[in-house]
Write a protein that holds these residues in place. Structure first.
Motif, PDB file in Angstrom:
ATOM      1  N   TYR A  10      -3.257  19.797  -2.734  1.00 11.41           N
ATOM      2  CA  TYR A  10      -4.539  20.366  -2.319  1.00 11.41           C
ATOM      3  C   TYR A  10      -4.330  21.590  -1.440  1.00 11.41           C
ATOM      4  N   SER A  19       0.814  -1.228   0.000  1.00  8.59           N
ATOM      5  CA  SER A  19       0.000   0.000   0.000  1.00  8.59           C
ATOM      6  C   SER A  19       0.839   1.266   0.000  1.00  8.59           C
ATOM      7  N   ALA A  67       1.033   8.539  -2.780  1.00  8.46           N
ATOM      8  CA  ALA A  67       0.227   9.339  -3.707  1.00  8.46           C
ATOM      9  C   ALA A  67      -0.773  10.209  -2.951  1.00  8.46           C
ATOM     10  N   VAL A  68      -1.371   9.650  -1.892  1.00 11.41           N
ATOM     11  CA  VAL A  68      -2.343  10.417  -1.111  1.00 11.41           C
ATOM     12  C   VAL A  68      -1.672  11.614  -0.442  1.00 11.41           C
ATOM     13  N   VAL A  69      -0.454  11.405   0.079  1.00 12.95           N
ATOM     14  CA  VAL A  69       0.264  12.504   0.735  1.00 12.95           C
ATOM     15  C   VAL A  69       0.600  13.589  -0.281  1.00 12.95           C
ATOM     16  N   ILE A  85      -1.004  14.279  -3.068  1.00 13.20           N
ATOM     17  CA  ILE A  85      -2.251  14.962  -3.409  1.00 13.20           C
ATOM     18  C   ILE A  85      -2.661  15.919  -2.300  1.00 13.20           C
ATOM     19  N   PHE A  86      -2.395  15.525  -1.046  1.00 13.91           N
ATOM     20  CA  PHE A  86      -2.727  16.397   0.081  1.00 13.91           C
ATOM     21  C   PHE A  86      -1.934  17.696   0.012  1.00 13.91           C
ATOM     22  N   TRP A  94       0.305   3.859  -2.789  1.00 13.55           N
ATOM     23  CA  TRP A  94      -0.957   4.573  -2.672  1.00 13.55           C
ATOM     24  C   TRP A  94      -0.914   5.599  -1.546  1.00 13.55           C
ATOM     25  N   ILE A  95      -0.279   5.225  -0.428  1.00 13.69           N
ATOM     26  CA  ILE A  95      -0.153   6.184   0.687  1.00 13.69           C
ATOM     27  C   ILE A  95       0.671   7.387   0.252  1.00 13.69           C
TER      28      ILE A  95
END
Length: 636
Positions: free
Chosen positions: A145, A131, A137-139, A141-142, A134-135
């Motif tokens: 953002y 994972s 990528a989320v960071v 994107i955060f 994916w983690i």
């Protein structure tokens, strides 16, 4: 005081909140990265060695393999009779099947090897490893953002204003920090009084102008004056450039205008300052984008917002531009920018005051004469003078001085006006002598022409793109020039051409700029200023300047061919008469021309005093000023 403190806390709150959130996300990302690094390094405590499949078959034939565990495509086993690791524990071996082997089970059965299998272990760490992308990528994107938010609490806040807010905690600037511009400060003092005491005007029924337009050349201090108004009144100050409104997205400019004016209402009383208004306020319909041009939509929204302001809002709109001629007439009507304040170039007294303000920030020597520097910088803006002081300080620092001296100011002024001295350029003696005669021809004419400005310095040290410079400076500021001064300027421009012609019988390419200046000045005398006796006071040729582009691209011919021939004849006549007079003057003073050129070859740079001593010419104060005074007395 409590309300002010609350406002300050509100201003500081979002900034600290964003900083803490971003710092927490960064720390969290570092912890996750270090955890995965530790897992990869220390996640498999049991020693496992990998062997080739051929080695496994060899050990199988030797009978060293007693038991195997088949997990997916790998075989895990122990070798009998082999050692063991340094810690004394048995070592597991693992072999990866390179291809599907249908005979493997038969071989294992033939050698009495016990075969077992198990499902692959799905541990928490393996799930994390899978994972991790994916983690990550989320960071990412955060963070993106948070960047898109721009410090607000709404995503995709493109329509939010980019105005910078200056409060009382910001460094306060007052009218005392603005040297000169007394008339402009008097006009703007009414705005300050209204912001301080609006009831004084509203009780009597007066209305303060909603918008004030500061008009002036670049560097004259328009932005500084706007900040000084806010500092004098002690109110909030929003600063935004005209180019900040328009982006690539449709409707962003109008949205930012609405947001800017909404911020002004919430923080009233305040000042909204829009710098470079011409970037968004040009005349509508003059561009190439049609009626739905984004810039025009932004201007429409600005007109609507300014029309909706009431006096009770306590919001003053101040804008600055150096191109008031291209602004839309709707911006300049009463009720919007109904007051224009001209911020002009400083005169000699104002330049001295500006020099005093900026020189207080550096260490000054005892020989500094600010009045002389102010007189020697005609036409300089406040920004030019600030740059001059800074350049002088840089020159002094390069030389290892502890204070800035007068020669540093002289060198800094020469650099700004004529360019950097290229002392490293190697020039052969023949070319240097030709350049000396050329510049001597320019310089010598200053002493024999009635209306010419006094010579300041002549040099054959290459500066900028010129091999030499003969520089003159007026003794006082002039705001208009007569035909006598213009004709003398044409003659001085021809000085280098005439000197080369007299000495060498031919000219060089170095006269190009001189001919361009002389021809351009003569053409403007005939076509623009009506200084031709034969053609009279008529302006010929209307300039074509598209308001969207903002620069002259052509000159429309609005006269006949016969008139064009007369114009050409007048221009040629002016230039020929000036050149003939210059040839006569330099021929009669050939000995002084030779002496001045020879001195330039050896000394390279001469100022006015040194030239007068060399040629035995009386000082300027005794030659021209005294003659003018005596002639006036005789006439009276």
């Amino acid at each position: 005081m409590s309300e002010n403190n609350e406002d300050k806390n509100k201003d500081k709150g979002p900034i600290s909140f964003n900083f803490k959130n971003n710092r927490f996300a960064f720390v969290l990302l570092m912890i996750i990265s270090l955890s995965f690094l530790a897992l990869f390094l220390f996640g498999n405590p049991s020693p496992v060695r990998e062997l080739e499949y051929s080695a496994f078959l060899e050990y199988l034939d030797q009978g060293k393999v007693k038991e195997v565990r088949i997990v997916n495509d790998s075989i895990v086993y122990e070798l009998s009779g082999s050692i063991i690791s340094e810690s004394g524990t048995a070592v597991d071996f693992k072999t990866i099947l390179p291809y599907p082997d249908s005979t493997l089970l038969q071989k294992l059965e033939d050698h009495d090897v016990r075969v077992s299998g198990k499902r692959p272990n799905v541990s928490f760490f393996s799930i994390l490893i899978q994972s991790f992308p994916w983690i990550f990528a989320v960071v990412i994107i955060f963070f993106m953002y948070r960047q898109v938010q721009g410090g607000g609490n709404k995503a995709f806040s493109f329509g939010k204003s980019k105005a910078k807010k200056y409060t009382e905690t910001t460094k306060k600037i007052t009218f005392a920090d603005v040297a000169g511009q007394n008339e402009a400060k008097e006009e703007l003092s009414e705005v300050v009084e209204f912001l301080k005491n609006p009831l004084r005007f509203t009780n009597i029924g007066a209305k303060i102008p909603k918008g004030v337009l500061l008009v002036g050349m670049p560097g004259t201090g328009k932005t500084l004056l706007a900040r000084a108004i806010a500092g004098e009144a002690g109110v909030n100050y929003f600063h935004m450039s005209g180019s900040d409104f328009v982006e690539m997205f449709v409707g962003v400019g109008a949205s930012r205008v609405r947001d800017l004016f909404e911020q002004g209402r919430k923080n009233s009383p305040c000042i909204i300052f829009i710098d470079e208004l011409d970037a968004v306020g040009r005349t509508r319909g003059a561009g190439y984008g049609g009626g739905h041009d984004e810039r025009e939509q932004t201007l429409n929204q600005m007109l609507v917002e300014m029309d909706g302001f009431e006096s009770k809002d306590g919001v003053i709109i101040i804008a600055a531009t150096n191109r008031p001629d291209v602004l839309d007439p709707a911006l300049l009507r009463p009720g919007r920018f109904d007051r224009q304040v001209v911020v002009d170039m400083p005169d000699v007294k104002e330049r001295q005051a500006i020099l005093t303000i900026h020189s207080n920030k550096i260490k000054m020597g005892t020989d500094i004469d600010l009045e002389r520097i102010a007189r020697a910088t005609p036409g300089s803006s406040g920004a030019d003078i600030a740059n001059l002081v800074n350049e002088a300080a840089l020159f002094a620092a390069r030389k290892g001085k502890v204070a800035v001296e007068m020669d540093d100011f002289e060198e800094a002024r020469d650099k700004l006006l004529m360019g950097v001295a290229r002392t490293s350029r190697v020039i052969n003696p023949k070319d240097k002598l030709a350049t000396s005669y050329h510049e001597a021809g320019h310089a010598l004419l200053h002493y024999y022409l009635e209306f010419a400005d006094p010579l300041h310095k002549v040099t054959v040290v290459p500066r900028g793109r010129a091999l030499g410079v003969a520089m003159s400076l007026p003794e006082e500021d002039k705001y208009s020039r007569d035909s006598g001064w213009l004709l003398d300027r044409i003659k001085i421009a021809y000085g280098g051409y005439a000197a080369e012609k007299i000495v060498y019988g031919r000219t060089s390419t170095g006269v190009q700029n001189d001919l361009e200046q002389a021809t351009g000045m003569a053409r403007r005398m005939v076509c623009e200023w009506g200084m031709s006796e034969n053609l009279g006071p008529v302006a010929y040729g209307q300039k074509e300047e598209p308001i969207f582009i903002g620069k002259e691209i052509a000159q429309h011919k609005d006269y006949s061919d016969v008139t064009a021939d007369k114009i050409d004849g007048e221009i040629k006549s002016i230039l020929s008469n000036c050149l003939n007079e210059v040839m006569t003057l330099l021929t009669e003073n050939r000995d002084k021309l030779d002496k001045l050129a020879d001195a330039l070859v050896h000394r390279e740079t001469l100022d006015d005093k040194e030239v007068r001593e060399l040629l035995q010419i009386e000082p300027f104060s005794e030659s021209r000023v005294d003659k003018e005074v005596s002639s006036n007395k005789e006439e009276s």
